[in-house]
Design a protein around this motif. Structure first.
Motif, short mmCIF file in Angstrom:
data_model
loop_
_atom_site.label_atom_id
_atom_site.label_comp_id
_atom_site.label_asym_id
_atom_site.label_seq_id
_atom_site.Cartn_x
_atom_site.Cartn_y
_atom_site.Cartn_z
N TRP A 91 1.20 -1.15 0.02
CA TRP A 91 0.31 0.28 0.08
C TRP A 91 0.29 1.69 0.18
O TRP A 91 2.33 1.34 0.47
CB TRP A 91 -0.92 -0.11 1.20
N ARG A 92 0.57 2.44 -0.69
CA ARG A 92 1.17 3.76 -0.35
C ARG A 92 0.91 4.33 0.52
O ARG A 92 -0.05 4.26 1.91
CB ARG A 92 0.54 4.32 -1.34
N PRO A 93 2.08 4.46 1.07
CA PRO A 93 2.59 5.04 2.62
C PRO A 93 1.60 6.59 2.77
O PRO A 93 0.96 6.09 4.39
CB PRO A 93 3.50 5.36 2.59
N THR A 94 0.99 6.71 1.53
CA THR A 94 0.24 8.45 1.72
C THR A 94 -1.16 8.20 2.86
O THR A 94 -1.77 9.00 2.95
CB THR A 94 0.36 9.29 0.62
N THR A 95 -1.48 6.64 2.21
CA THR A 95 -2.66 6.45 2.78
C THR A 95 -3.15 6.00 3.78
O THR A 95 -4.23 6.50 4.34
CB THR A 95 -2.78 5.15 2.29
N THR A 96 -2.30 5.66 4.64
CA THR A 96 -2.09 6.54 5.99
C THR A 96 -2.90 7.71 6.32
O THR A 96 -3.67 8.14 7.54
CB THR A 96 -1.05 6.85 7.08
N PHE A 97 -2.65 8.91 5.91
CA PHE A 97 -3.06 10.33 5.64
C PHE A 97 -4.58 10.37 5.62
O PHE A 97 -5.42 11.44 6.52
CB PHE A 97 -2.07 10.80 5.83
N GLN A 131 -1.31 18.19 16.85
CA GLN A 131 -1.00 16.61 16.74
C GLN A 131 -2.01 16.81 14.96
O GLN A 131 -1.33 15.92 14.34
CB GLN A 131 -2.78 15.84 17.18
N PHE A 132 -2.64 18.06 14.27
CA PHE A 132 -2.74 18.16 13.37
C PHE A 132 -1.59 19.03 12.58
O PHE A 132 -1.58 18.39 11.10
CB PHE A 132 -4.15 18.95 12.68
N CYS A 133 -0.97 19.72 13.33
CA CYS A 133 -0.09 20.00 12.34
C CYS A 133 1.05 19.20 12.28
O CYS A 133 1.87 19.00 11.58
CB CYS A 133 1.02 21.68 13.33
N ARG A 134 1.29 18.11 13.37
CA ARG A 134 3.15 17.63 13.67
C ARG A 134 2.39 16.02 12.24
O ARG A 134 2.92 15.84 11.28
CB ARG A 134 2.46 16.42 14.35
N VAL A 135 0.66 15.93 11.91
CA VAL A 135 -0.08 14.72 10.84
C VAL A 135 0.76 15.51 9.76
O VAL A 135 1.08 14.89 8.86
CB VAL A 135 -1.07 14.57 11.37
N GLU A 137 2.61 18.04 8.81
CA GLU A 137 4.45 18.05 8.34
C GLU A 137 4.30 16.71 8.92
O GLU A 137 5.43 16.09 7.89
CB GLU A 137 5.02 18.14 10.63
N LEU A 138 4.17 15.23 9.01
CA LEU A 138 4.50 14.15 8.25
C LEU A 138 4.41 13.46 7.00
O LEU A 138 4.78 13.16 6.58
CB LEU A 138 3.96 13.08 9.79
N GLN A 139 2.97 14.07 6.94
CA GLN A 139 2.89 13.80 5.97
C GLN A 139 3.38 14.41 4.30
O GLN A 139 3.90 13.53 3.02
CB GLN A 139 1.16 14.44 5.67
N CYS A 140 4.00 15.66 4.67
CA CYS A 140 4.57 15.54 3.94
C CYS A 140 5.95 15.55 3.60
O CYS A 140 6.75 15.45 2.44
CB CYS A 140 4.94 17.86 4.02
N GLN A 141 6.40 15.32 4.74
CA GLN A 141 7.55 14.14 3.95
C GLN A 141 7.78 13.11 3.71
O GLN A 141 8.48 12.35 2.97
CB GLN A 141 8.74 14.03 6.09
N THR A 191 6.19 5.26 8.67
CA THR A 191 5.18 6.11 9.10
C THR A 191 3.70 5.67 9.53
O THR A 191 2.94 6.37 10.39
CB THR A 191 4.15 6.28 7.00
N VAL A 192 3.82 4.09 9.33
CA VAL A 192 2.79 4.37 10.23
C VAL A 192 2.74 4.31 12.49
O VAL A 192 2.24 4.79 12.90
CB VAL A 192 3.07 2.92 10.06
#
Length: 236
Positions: A91-97, A131-135, A137-141, A191-192
């Protein structure tokens, strides 16, 4: 017995155990809602157990990729539907977000009256601004890393296509696929892990249940489609 077949057998056992672990998570969550018998430590322990289970999966998959990268890349353990959704054998890692945002929105809407009255639900619908901010930032990375690995795979495919007919060089290039598969799987797991770390134990449990239910649903639908396709071929 090929390494691909070995991993297919491992995956079946691993997947069954994942169902068992998710059932434990769901049962613990239900018990906590009914009588609050489950403590934060209980939830944290279960989350750790599930994450260890995912880590085991990627460790064994890494070993299988070293033995037979082409088999692992083709993912024979997956259904046709699952393979159609794959990004480098998974699965695509970005699916997590997408999952986090969807679950958060659904729960927020269902609890909006309580939240507007200042009552904290403590679930995924109650993520803090931090938490939203950290999510985010992690999504962009993660997007950056995902794109870099996609580019690496594209370059690898171009190089291999230029070597058709030269068996020795082609074999060496195929071995380079191992590194790409490992990078993709490492990004999936990291990512997870990072998402779980920024959530509370209760939120992490809800996230892991939602992720597994999505996985169960896609696989179940895929198995039914493959079964129907096979029956249609046999009937003809």
């Amino acid at each position: 017995m090929s390494s691909g077949f070995n991993f297919t057998g491992f995956y079946a056992t691993w997947f069954d155990h994942l169902r068992h672990l998710i059932h434990q998570l769901s049962s613990t969550t239900t018990a906590a809602k009914e009588n609050r018998s489950s403590t934060t430590d209980d939830l944290r322990h279960l989350v750790h157990t599930v994450m260890s289970h995912y880590s085991d999966y990627y460790h064994v998959k890494s070993l299988a990729a070293e033995r037979d990268p082409l088999s692992v890349f083709s993912a024979p353990w997956a259904t046709s539907l699952e393979r159609s959704l794959h990004w480098i054998a998974g699965w695509r890692p970005t699916t997590t977000f997408h999952l986090i945002y969807t679950e958060s929105s659904i729960l927020f809407e269902s609890r909006i009256v309580d939240i507007l009255h200042g009552l904290r639900t403590g679930d995924l619908g109650d993520l803090s601004p931090s938490q939203f901010c950290r999510v985010s930032e992690l999504q962009c990375q993660t997007v950056e890393e995902e794109n870099a690995i996609t580019d690496e795979l594209s370059e690898w495919q171009d190089n291999v296509s230029e070597l058709i007919g030269t068996r020795t060089e082609l074999t060496e290039k195929v071995e380079g696929l191992v590194s790409i598969i490992k990078k993709a799987d490492d990004l999936r797991l990291r990512t997870v892990q990072k998402v779980v770390e920024l959530l509370t134990p209760k939120q992490a449990v809800e996230f892991l249940i939602a992720a597994a239910e999505l996985q169960f649903g896609v696989r179940g639908w895929g198995l039914n489609q493959d079964r129907e396709r096979s029956n249609n071929r046999d009937g003809n």
